[in-house]
Design an enzyme around this catalytic site. Sequence first.
Site, mmCIF file in Angstrom:
data_model
loop_
_atom_site.group_PDB
_atom_site.id
_atom_site.type_symbol
_atom_site.label_atom_id
_atom_site.label_comp_id
_atom_site.label_asym_id
_atom_site.label_seq_id
_atom_site.Cartn_x
_atom_site.Cartn_y
_atom_site.Cartn_z
ATOM 1 N N TYR A 184 -10.459 137.606 -63.033
ATOM 2 C CA TYR A 184 -11.757 137.277 -62.433
ATOM 3 C C TYR A 184 -11.530 137.046 -60.931
ATOM 4 O O TYR A 184 -10.446 136.594 -60.541
ATOM 5 C CB TYR A 184 -12.305 136.023 -63.135
ATOM 6 C CG TYR A 184 -13.686 135.640 -62.694
ATOM 7 C CD1 TYR A 184 -14.801 136.356 -63.116
ATOM 8 C CD2 TYR A 184 -13.894 134.551 -61.839
ATOM 9 C CE1 TYR A 184 -16.075 136.006 -62.704
ATOM 10 C CE2 TYR A 184 -15.163 134.203 -61.422
ATOM 11 C CZ TYR A 184 -16.246 134.934 -61.856
ATOM 12 O OH TYR A 184 -17.504 134.597 -61.445
ATOM 13 N N THR A 186 -11.949 134.877 -58.651
ATOM 14 C CA THR A 186 -11.385 133.633 -58.083
ATOM 15 C C THR A 186 -9.976 133.329 -58.596
ATOM 16 O O THR A 186 -9.361 132.357 -58.152
ATOM 17 C CB THR A 186 -12.282 132.420 -58.420
ATOM 18 O OG1 THR A 186 -12.456 132.390 -59.838
ATOM 19 C CG2 THR A 186 -13.614 132.499 -57.712
ATOM 20 N N LYS A 187 -9.451 134.133 -59.513
ATOM 21 C CA LYS A 187 -8.121 133.865 -60.061
ATOM 22 C C LYS A 187 -7.041 134.183 -59.014
ATOM 23 O O LYS A 187 -7.334 134.750 -57.965
ATOM 24 C CB LYS A 187 -7.900 134.703 -61.330
ATOM 25 C CG LYS A 187 -8.850 134.309 -62.471
ATOM 26 C CD LYS A 187 -8.565 132.903 -62.953
ATOM 27 C CE LYS A 187 -9.250 132.564 -64.267
ATOM 28 N NZ LYS A 187 -10.666 132.157 -64.135
ATOM 29 N N ASN A 188 -5.781 133.841 -59.303
ATOM 30 C CA ASN A 188 -4.710 134.049 -58.309
ATOM 31 C C ASN A 188 -4.556 135.517 -57.939
ATOM 32 O O ASN A 188 -4.066 135.834 -56.864
ATOM 33 C CB ASN A 188 -3.386 133.481 -58.815
ATOM 34 C CG ASN A 188 -3.395 131.961 -58.806
ATOM 35 O OD1 ASN A 188 -4.468 131.347 -58.826
ATOM 36 N ND2 ASN A 188 -2.224 131.340 -58.781
#
Length: 372
Positions: A184, A186-188
């Site tokens: 997604y 906003t993930k790393n």
Amino acid sequence: MTSINEQPIPAARPVIGEEEIEAAVRVLRSGRVVQGPEVAAFEEGFSELVDGRHCVAVNSGTSALHLLLLALGIGPGDEVIVPSFSFAASANAVRLVGADVVFADIEPGSFGLDPAAVEAAITPRTAAIMPVHLYGHPAAMDKLMPIAGKHKLAVVEDACQAHAAALGGTPVGAFGSGGTFSFYPTKNMHSLEGGMVTTADAELARTLRLLRNQGMEQRYANEIVGANMRMTDVAAAVGRVQLAKLDGWTEKRRANAAYLDAHITTPAVVTPPVADGARHVYHQYTIRVRGDRDAAMAALTEAGVGNAVYYPTPIHRLKPYWEPDQKAGRTWDLPETERAAAEVVSLPVHPSLAESELERIANAVNTLGAKL
Ligand SMILES: Cc1ncc(COP(=O)(O)O)c(C=O)c1O
């Protein structure tokens, strides 16, 4: 207060740079936007993160969890032990396959499943344990794996927030029967939307591939009932660009966290603990507030420091879980979960933070003491 020159610091800053855009356009122009070569190349690249495990790309982290539970044959009549202190997707996947969610409490330190609570929650119907590597910190896999082994339970790792985290040198996603990751934005690292299932078991990997694609390996020779959870080649191409940058970003996140650890000195908050042998990848830098959390968040926002609570409501208190439990007269004893949900606040830790921004974050937190 934020001065005229100081922009608010966002809690997250997803990267969609020129390289990601070029990769997406290249695939779009190629015409092979689905079932092309990018997905396989992304799977092969990601495999290096999980000690060479088989990787099966899907269209979201939720699909990864759903698919893995299906492939493990978990369904009606089974129980899966899940932390209530997580994103709802962890428990939702269990309910989506028709199994029952059994909530176990977390350890106060790691925010992950408490092994003693897990062991106490095992019944003859338990089929699996789902440790969540919350915020990018590995759950206590060194203690959870032996419990699973003793009781012959599957282990479904929810590593959706923990790309490249590790415990004792073993990467998350390489401990359990299978691991799951989310891409997604906003993930790393991200692939716009996307997910990955990882496993050491070649037979399970084949089942995962079949289930992802209507039960087909050969077109129209359906072997089992499956779904369509395929990742597009556009997403995979973006994911490959991001994967190449993950190491650098992770080091920057860890350096940002080290800066905040060293510079946040107020006793009004507790900085994130790290377990022995754990490699924390700081998807979130999550502090606990000793005092009025709403006042703390308002003061941080006023100072232009983005902040958010993950998660204010434990899953067992969300309507689709709470209401059936109420009807059945079932209650959960989850004091550490309740405490964490009431105390945590996540601060910006993303790789694009400048040192001046880190300084502002630490200063804003240090002045909280007087305001709570
Ligand atoms: C712990 C956890 N599990 C599962 C998911 C689901 O991932 P996705 O949003 O890609 O479906 C997320 C993502 O938000 C997550 O944080």
